[in-house]
Enzyme design. Structure first.
Site, mmCIF file in Angstrom:
data_model
loop_
_atom_site.group_PDB
_atom_site.id
_atom_site.type_symbol
_atom_site.label_atom_id
_atom_site.label_comp_id
_atom_site.label_asym_id
_atom_site.label_seq_id
_atom_site.Cartn_x
_atom_site.Cartn_y
_atom_site.Cartn_z
ATOM 1 N N ARG A 75 -11.781 -12.678 5.331
ATOM 2 C CA ARG A 75 -11.096 -11.491 5.973
ATOM 3 C C ARG A 75 -12.081 -10.167 5.987
ATOM 4 N NH1 ARG A 75 -10.415 -6.134 4.920
ATOM 5 N NH2 ARG A 75 -8.447 -5.497 5.890
ATOM 6 N N HIS A 80 -14.864 -6.864 9.563
ATOM 7 C CA HIS A 80 -16.101 -5.588 9.643
ATOM 8 C C HIS A 80 -17.294 -6.295 10.432
ATOM 9 C CE1 HIS A 80 -14.016 -3.301 6.962
ATOM 10 N NE2 HIS A 80 -13.815 -4.077 6.053
#
EC number: 3.1.-.-
Length: 110
Positions: A75, A80
């Protein structure tokens, strides 16, 4: 209303089902060209990772067969580094890791 760990487990199970549904009848080449499916799979993986972060540590320790940390890391990478997602890694996750995770979750939920 505060959500329980069972709610988060349901979120994970539902996201797994959605990933399988989105990718059931496509090959890698089709996936590579299908930005909508890629986006949907990425979102479902983000949900899996975010939900896993909300599972209490005591529960996680009772179920070490579930790759909690890896789910959360995936995740984080997707969130990011969204501009640098490797579609080959994404496809491998869909075809290898998701079926394994589904089997572990089915046992966990019984």
């Amino acid at each position: 209303m505060k959500r329980s760990h069972k709610d988060y487990l349901e979120d994970i199970a539902e996201a797994i089902e959605l990933i399988e549904e989105f990718t059931r009848e496509i090959c890698f080449e089709d996936f590579l060209c299908d930005k909508k499916t890629q986006f949907a799979v990425i979102r479902a993986l983000e949900i899996i990772g975010e939900a896993s972060k909300n599972i209490p540590n005591d529960f996680k320790r009772l179920h070490p067969e579930i790759p909690w940390r890896e789910m959360a890391r995936m995740r984080d990478k997707l969130i990011h580094a969204y501009f640098g997602v490797d579609v080959r890694v994404l496809w491998k996750t869909v075809k290898e890791d998701i079926p394994s995770l589904k089997g572990k979750f089915e046992k966990l939920r019984k």
